[in-house]
Scaffold this motif. Structure first.
Motif, PDB file in Angstrom:
ATOM      1  N   TYR A  63     -29.561  15.709 -35.500  1.00 54.54           N
ATOM      2  CA  TYR A  63     -29.750  16.426 -34.235  1.00 54.54           C
ATOM      3  C   TYR A  63     -28.691  16.149 -33.177  1.00 54.54           C
ATOM      4  N   HIS A  65     -25.523  16.555 -33.134  1.00 53.26           N
ATOM      5  CA  HIS A  65     -24.513  17.615 -33.010  1.00 53.26           C
ATOM      6  C   HIS A  65     -24.990  18.761 -32.128  1.00 53.26           C
ATOM      7  N   LEU A  66     -26.298  18.894 -31.962  1.00 55.40           N
ATOM      8  CA  LEU A  66     -26.818  19.963 -31.103  1.00 55.40           C
ATOM      9  C   LEU A  66     -26.450  19.734 -29.641  1.00 55.40           C
ATOM     10  N   LYS A  67     -26.195  18.497 -29.280  1.00 54.41           N
ATOM     11  CA  LYS A  67     -25.789  18.189 -27.909  1.00 54.41           C
ATOM     12  C   LYS A  67     -24.275  17.976 -27.820  1.00 54.41           C
ATOM     13  N   ASN A  68     -23.721  17.233 -28.767  1.00 51.22           N
ATOM     14  CA  ASN A  68     -22.317  16.810 -28.669  1.00 51.22           C
ATOM     15  C   ASN A  68     -21.319  17.826 -29.202  1.00 51.22           C
ATOM     16  N   LEU A  69     -21.699  18.587 -30.202  1.00 51.73           N
ATOM     17  CA  LEU A  69     -20.728  19.468 -30.871  1.00 51.73           C
ATOM     18  C   LEU A  69     -21.118  20.939 -30.775  1.00 51.73           C
ATOM     19  N   LYS A  70     -21.683  21.335 -29.664  1.00 52.22           N
ATOM     20  CA  LYS A  70     -22.103  22.736 -29.506  1.00 52.22           C
ATOM     21  C   LYS A  70     -20.940  23.708 -29.657  1.00 52.22           C
ATOM     22  N   GLY A  71     -19.777  23.337 -29.154  1.00 51.07           N
ATOM     23  CA  GLY A  71     -18.634  24.241 -29.198  1.00 51.07           C
ATOM     24  C   GLY A  71     -17.807  24.117 -30.474  1.00 51.07           C
ATOM     25  N   VAL A  74     -19.183  24.919 -37.342  1.00 44.80           N
ATOM     26  CA  VAL A  74     -20.260  24.342 -38.139  1.00 44.80           C
ATOM     27  C   VAL A  74     -19.709  23.329 -39.151  1.00 44.80           C
ATOM     28  N   ALA A  77     -19.260  20.010 -37.471  1.00 44.68           N
ATOM     29  CA  ALA A  77     -20.580  19.405 -37.283  1.00 44.68           C
ATOM     30  C   ALA A  77     -21.097  18.811 -38.602  1.00 44.68           C
ATOM     31  N   MET A 128     -31.695  13.567 -25.799  1.00 44.41           N
ATOM     32  CA  MET A 128     -31.652  15.033 -25.685  1.00 44.41           C
ATOM     33  C   MET A 128     -32.319  15.546 -24.409  1.00 44.41           C
TER      34      MET A 128
END
Length: 159
Positions: A63, A65-71, A74, A77, A128
């Protein structure tokens, strides 16, 4: 007097008598029998501690990557998550190998799920910034009921 032992290099005839207090021997004997029990309990905690550490890595891998690697793409990630998951397995595999000595396979699995819920709740709130809902709490209580049932099942197969 607890004990009298001959001194090294003494000039005696080797027939000196060793006197040991019987009560001191009984104290040492009772201490000896409690030590393995303490080590057994401590050894039982080692897989639990390792499962907690493993779950920290697992939760970040799944989970984080949902905060740190949004941009990020895939594939980035995925690579980052796999890199984190490697460390999860470095703790999870030994935890299950050690845990198998003390717990049945179903007990290990349910314990893993309970630990996952605890770690995820902390991760969700502190990292989160997503609050734990009432339904999450009820789901955790159902899982606690599963843990109660599985740990009160005395049908562990003997290896």
């Amino acid at each position: 007097m607890l004990a009298q032992f001959p001194r090294m290099g003494s000039q005696g005839d080797g027939a000196q008598i060793h006197k040991i207090d019987r009560q001191a021997l009984q104290s040492l004997n009772s201490l000896w029998h409690t030590v393995p029990h303490c080590f057994y309990r401590a050894a039982m905690l080692r897989p639990i501690v390792f499962l907690f550490i493993s779950n920290l890595f697992m939760t970040f891998a799944w989970y984080g990557h949902l905060k740190n690697l949004k941009g990020a793409s895939v594939w980035i990630a995925i690579l980052v998550s796999w890199s984190i998951a490697f460390f999860e397995y470095c703790f999870q595999v030994p935890a299950n190998r050690w845990g198998e000595q003390y717990f049945s396979l179903p007990q290990l699995k349910v314990m893993q799920e309970v630990i996952t819920m605890i770690v995820f709740a902390g991760f969700s709130v502190w990292y989160m910034k997503v609050p734990v809902t009432r339904n999450y709490f009820f789901a955790a209580m159902l899982l606690a009921g599963a843990a109660y049932l599985i740990f009160h099942d005395n049908s562990r197969p003997q290896a």
